[in-house]
Design a protein around this motif. Structure first.
Motif, mmCIF file in Angstrom:
data_model
loop_
_atom_site.group_PDB
_atom_site.id
_atom_site.type_symbol
_atom_site.label_atom_id
_atom_site.label_comp_id
_atom_site.label_asym_id
_atom_site.label_seq_id
_atom_site.Cartn_x
_atom_site.Cartn_y
_atom_site.Cartn_z
ATOM 1 N N ALA A 230 35.208 50.029 33.906
ATOM 2 C CA ALA A 230 34.782 50.728 34.826
ATOM 3 C C ALA A 230 35.134 52.250 33.844
ATOM 4 N N LYS B 182 42.687 49.116 40.962
ATOM 5 C CA LYS B 182 40.992 49.166 40.527
ATOM 6 C C LYS B 182 40.795 48.968 39.465
ATOM 7 N N ASP C 144 41.095 45.282 39.185
ATOM 8 C CA ASP C 144 39.396 44.506 40.024
ATOM 9 C C ASP C 144 38.513 44.608 38.772
ATOM 10 N N ASN C 145 38.201 45.649 38.114
ATOM 11 C CA ASN C 145 37.091 45.959 37.547
ATOM 12 C C ASN C 145 37.474 46.550 36.306
ATOM 13 N N TRP D 14 26.258 47.706 38.402
ATOM 14 C CA TRP D 14 27.781 47.860 38.521
ATOM 15 C C TRP D 14 28.896 48.281 38.847
ATOM 16 N N MET D 15 27.726 49.215 39.209
ATOM 17 C CA MET D 15 28.719 50.681 39.900
ATOM 18 C C MET D 15 28.195 50.525 42.091
ATOM 19 N N SER D 16 29.542 50.741 42.586
ATOM 20 C CA SER D 16 29.259 51.001 43.917
ATOM 21 C C SER D 16 28.680 52.934 44.439
ATOM 22 N N ASP E 114 31.091 54.883 44.462
ATOM 23 C CA ASP E 114 32.193 55.086 42.767
ATOM 24 C C ASP E 114 31.588 56.491 41.944
#
Length: 352
Positions: free
Chosen positions: A263, A256, A259-260, A111-113, A116
């Motif tokens: 988070a 941000k 979009d997510n 779920w996380m780049s 990030d």
């Protein structure tokens, strides 16, 4: 401890105000469009001027409460003070980084780049290296902690913070290979100059100003006036500055988050686990050392809580208002009060 130390209406519902700031900040960001970048670009060196002013207004009212004359009692309750120092500076920064690394880099991999994850880890490191200062007065009061001991441990903690924060943050940034870029987008080394200047601006200056204010006003007006009048008047300023800072941050983070939206939850989980972990370590070691409840409770609280004002300010100075690191430190603010109040309830339930 004075009535001024009791948790107030705004502090008690701080999480509610932070949630409102998320909504307001996102709305301001969309309404302002590109024009809001005027504020983000208003910098002196690496320090954002509007944020610096607001953070200073947050921190100064807390530093005013510190009385370094209490250090003459440092030999009293030395076991509790030793526990505080060891947990705050030899355990907490590293366990915070460990929890964040495991969650952001491994458990959240789907779920996380990687970018990030790195930013959120950097924000968690800043939170872990900044143990709580003034809010410990509140947590200590609510757990019926020893007021004199609480004052001593906070004074010692602030002095250690001056010399330990930068090397610990630098060490952890280096261990986890956190990357930094200059204004041209070139990768640079750890910005120690920014870290040091942030400590001077956001700790040293308000600490000195607060101490001088404390000494001068108590001498001229008396302790009772200082605690029941002056400190009460400062509280709304500190809270207003905090909320305005959060509005600014979320004005830049709005897209941000939209979009997510998950988070914030993902960041909150390891931060919350870390808080409970540090409390339990401090509490049970304190019990093993046979500390009295009124010493053990504030010793556990100071490590569990964070000096989030400093963490937010440094994250913004190094990574910028719209960075993941800044968002992670703000999530620290979001969970602070409800988690700490649950620990207050636990400490009171386990009173011995």
């Amino acid at each position: 401890m004075s009535e001024a130390a009791k948790i107030g209406f705004f502090e008690k519902y701080l999480t509610v105000w932070v949630l409102i700031c998320i909504v307001v900040g996102i709305g301001v960001g969309f309404a302002s469009g590109d024009s809001i970048t005027v504020l983000s670009d208003w910098n002196i060196a690496t320090v954002n001027v509007p944020v610096a002013i607001l953070v200073w207004l947050m921190i100064y009212p807390m530093m005013v409460q510190i009385d370094f004359s209490s250090l003459k009692y440092v030999s009293q309750n030395w076991k509790g003070l030793g526990l505080t120092v060891v947990v705050n500076w030899l355990i907490k920064p590293f366990t915070m980084a460990f929890f964040a690394y495991i969650f952001f880099y491994h458990l959240y991999g789907a779920w996380m780049s990687p970018g990030d994850a790195e930013q959120y880890l950097a924000g968690a490191i800043l939170l872990g290296a900044a143990p709580c200062t003034a809010m410990v007065f509140v947590w200590s009061y609510l757990t019926k902690g020893d007021a004199n001991y609480t004052l001593v441990q906070i004074s010692v903690n602030d002095l250690i913070l001056l010399v330990a924060f930068v090397p610990i943050v630098g060490l952890l940034f280096s261990w986890f290979d956190i990357s930094f870029m200059n204004g041209s987008g070139e990768i640079i080394g750890i910005p120690y100059n920014t870290l040091i200047s942030s400590v001077i601006i956001f700790v040293v200056i308000p600490l000195v100003a607060g101490y001088l204010t404390n000494r001068i006003l108590i001498k001229s007006k008396g302790q009772e006036w200082f605690e029941n009048q002056f400190l009460r008047r400062l509280k709304p300023i500190s809270i207003a500055a905090l909320l305005l800072t959060l509005v600014l941050i979320f004005a830049f983070q709005g897209q941000k988050i939209i979009d997510n939206p998950i988070a914030i939850l993902l960041i909150a989980i390891p931060l919350t686990l870390q808080t409970y972990f540090i409390f339990f370590v401090s509490w049970f070691v304190g019990r093993f050392l046979k500390l009295k409840h009124n010493i053990c409770a504030p010793s556990a609280m100071i490590g569990a809580s964070n000096f989030f004002e400093l963490a937010v300010a440094v994250a913004i100075s190094i990574f910028g208002l719209n960075s993941g690191a800044s968002l992670a430190t703000v999530v620290g603010v979001l969970i602070e009060v409800p988690v700490m109040l649950s620990l207050v309830a636990l400490a009171n339930k386990w009173k011995y």
